[in-house]
Design an enzyme around this catalytic site. Structure first.
Site, PDB file in Angstrom:
ATOM      1  N   ASP A 136      42.432 -20.761  55.053  1.00  0.00           N
ATOM      2  CA  ASP A 136      43.662 -20.008  54.950  1.00  0.00           C
ATOM      3  C   ASP A 136      44.393 -19.882  56.295  1.00  0.00           C
ATOM      4  OD1 ASP A 136      45.419 -18.208  53.840  1.00  0.00           O
ATOM      5  OD2 ASP A 136      44.145 -16.477  54.099  1.00  0.00           O
ATOM      6  N   CYS A 139      44.863 -20.143  29.928  1.00  0.00           N
ATOM      7  CA  CYS A 139      45.676 -18.917  29.887  1.00  0.00           C
ATOM      8  C   CYS A 139      46.265 -18.712  28.484  1.00  0.00           C
ATOM      9  CB  CYS A 139      46.811 -18.977  30.911  1.00  0.00           C
ATOM     10  SG  CYS A 139      46.275 -18.653  32.601  1.00  0.00           S
ATOM     11  N   CYS A 184      48.662 -15.727  26.677  1.00  0.00           N
ATOM     12  CA  CYS A 184      48.499 -14.439  27.378  1.00  0.00           C
ATOM     13  C   CYS A 184      49.551 -14.262  28.474  1.00  0.00           C
ATOM     14  CB  CYS A 184      47.099 -14.363  27.987  1.00  0.00           C
ATOM     15  SG  CYS A 184      46.802 -12.856  28.933  1.00  0.00           S
ATOM     16  N   CYS A 186      49.287 -10.623  33.068  1.00  0.00           N
ATOM     17  CA  CYS A 186      49.630 -10.493  34.496  1.00  0.00           C
ATOM     18  C   CYS A 186      51.136 -10.329  34.699  1.00  0.00           C
ATOM     19  CB  CYS A 186      49.102 -11.699  35.285  1.00  0.00           C
ATOM     20  SG  CYS A 186      49.694 -13.310  34.718  1.00  0.00           S
ATOM     21  N   CYS A 225      56.494  -9.382  45.999  1.00  0.00           N
ATOM     22  CA  CYS A 225      55.085  -9.031  45.799  1.00  0.00           C
ATOM     23  C   CYS A 225      54.669  -7.852  46.692  1.00  0.00           C
ATOM     24  CB  CYS A 225      54.233 -10.264  46.105  1.00  0.00           C
ATOM     25  SG  CYS A 225      52.470 -10.004  45.913  1.00  0.00           S
ATOM     26  N   CYS A 260      47.492  -6.005  46.833  1.00  0.00           N
ATOM     27  CA  CYS A 260      47.634  -5.569  45.452  1.00  0.00           C
ATOM     28  C   CYS A 260      46.757  -6.454  44.573  1.00  0.00           C
ATOM     29  CB  CYS A 260      49.092  -5.675  44.999  1.00  0.00           C
ATOM     30  SG  CYS A 260      49.349  -5.220  43.274  1.00  0.00           S
ATOM     31  N   CYS A 299      47.656  -7.990  39.118  1.00  0.00           N
ATOM     32  CA  CYS A 299      47.679  -9.171  38.238  1.00  0.00           C
ATOM     33  C   CYS A 299      46.272  -9.703  37.964  1.00  0.00           C
ATOM     34  CB  CYS A 299      48.580 -10.269  38.804  1.00  0.00           C
ATOM     35  SG  CYS A 299      48.058 -10.934  40.392  1.00  0.00           S
TER      36      CYS A 299
END
Length: 307
Positions: free
Chosen positions: A131, A185, A188, A191, A211, A238, A241
C-alpha cells in the site's frame, strides 16, 4: 512436478507459515481492463485531494515498470478482523487500525518471504509492496483468484469476507498462475444502501471524496459541511460498507499478536475521547496507523462529530 509448479507450491506454503490468510499468483503484465477504469475515476475527480493517485499512472498499471523483468505478482491477504470491538457508545476507529500499523507488520513478513525465495530458489529479484507504492493491489488480488471485487470496491472472499490487508511481492520468477473467481454479490445492495454519505455512486464505483475514511484520514483541511450529520460517529476511517456485507458473517478473528488493540482503545467512551490529551494520544497510538491523522487531525474529527 515442474520447477514452476514446485516453486509456486513452496512459496504458498511459506506464506501460510508466515500467517497469511491466502496467497495467489498472476502474470506480471499490463492491466488492460483497469486502465480505462482508473482514467475515468480520476477524470471524475473521485480521488478528491489525494493528488498522489494521479502520479505514476503507467506504473500503477504495469508492474514491469516497478520491477524490471518482472514475471509474477504474488498477492497475499492478511486477516485483521478483531476478536473484540469498541464499546457501542464510543467514537469509532476502523478495525484495521486497532493494533500496530499494518505497514510494519506486513513488510516484515514479506521481506521474510522474499528472503526465503532467494534462499531456496536462487537469484530471484523483486520488491515488496504494502500500500506504499503505485500498485493496484485489489486488481492483482482479483486476478490472482483471492476473491472478487465487491460492489463497495473491496475484495471479497466467500470463506472470510473482506476484513484483510492486501500486499504484493513482484518478482522476476515465472510461476504457475491462478485464475479469477466469480462474482458473488448478486443483486445485493447492502453496502450501497448503508453508506452514510452515499459514497458508493454505483456498483463497484466509490467517489473517494465523499467517503468518511477520506474525510477523517486523507483530508488535511477542515471537513466539509456536507459531511455534517452523516459521519455515523467515525473518528478514524469507516467500516460501514464492510459491516453490513453478508459475506462478513464469516469473518473469523485474526491471530496476529501485533494487531491486538490497547485495552483503552476498546473501553473509552465518547467523553474520554473528547478529553484526549496529546500525551495519551502518543502513548495509545504508538506505532499505529492512527498516527497518520496526527493528534490535531483526530481532535478535529472528534470536534466535528461533537458539534
Amino acid at each position: 512436478m515442474t520447477n514452476r509448479s514446485a516453486h509456486t507450491s513452496a512459496i504458498k506454503k511459506e506464506a501460510k507459515r508466515l500467517g497469511f490468510l491466502s496467497c495467489g499468483v498472476s502474470k506480471a503484465e499490463f492491466l488492460e481492463e483497469e486502465a480505462p477504469r482508473l482514467e475515468a475515476w480520476l477524470n471524475k475527480q473521485y480521488h478528491g485531494e489525494m493528488g498522489y493517485m494521479e502520479n505514476h499512472f503507467d506504473k500503477r498499471l504495469d508492474p514491469t515498470l516497478l520491477v524490471p523483468g518482472a514475471k509474477s505478482v504474488v498477492s497475499l491477504l492478511l486477516n485483521y478482523f478483531p476478536k473484540e470491538q469498541q464499546r457501542d457508545d464510543s467514537y469509532k476507529i476502523s478495525k484495521y487500525a486497532y493494533g500496530t500499523d499494518y505497514h510494519f507488520v506486513i513488510k516484515d513478513k514479506l521481506k521474510t518471504l522474499l528472503h526465503y525465495i532467494q534462499e531456496t530458489i536462487g537469484a530471484v529479484h523483486g520488491r515488496v509492496f504494502v500500500d506504499s507504492a503505485p500498485v493496484l493491489d485489489k486488481a492483482w488480488a482479483v486476478r490472482s483468484g483471492l476473491g472478487w471485487m465487491g460492489k463497495h470496491s473491496n475484495v471479497l472472499t466467500k470463506q472470510t469476507g473482506s476484513f484483510y490487508f492486501i500486499a504484493e511481492l513482484i518478482i522476476d520468477l515465472e510461476l504457475e498462475y491462478d485464475t479469477p473467481v466469480t462474482d458473488h454479490c448478486g443483486s445485493c445492495t447492502a453496502c450501497i444502501d448503508a453508506c452514510p454519505t452515499q459514497a458508493i455512486v454505483q456498483p463497484y464505483v466509490v467517489d473517494g471524496s465523499k467517503c468518511i475514511s477520506y474525510a477523517t484520514i486523507e483530508l488535511k483541511e477542515s471537513i466539509p459541511s456536507d459531511f455534517s450529520g452523516h459521519m455515523d460517529d467515525w473518528m478514524f476511517g469507516c467500516d460501514v460498507c464492510q459491516d453490513v456485507c453478508p459475506w462478513n458473517r464469516f469473518s473469523k478473528a485474526h491471530r496476529e499478536p501485533l494487531f491486538q488493540p490497547k485495552p483503552a482503545l476498546l473501553q473509552y467512551s465518547k467523553k474520554e475521547w473528547e478529553e484526549l490529551t496529546e500525551e495519551v494520544f502518543q502513548e495509545l497510538f504508538r506505532k499505529s496507523a492512527v498516527k497518520r491523522t496526527k493528534y490535531s487531525g483526530l481532535k478535529r474529527n472528534i470536534n466535528f462529530l461533537k458539534d
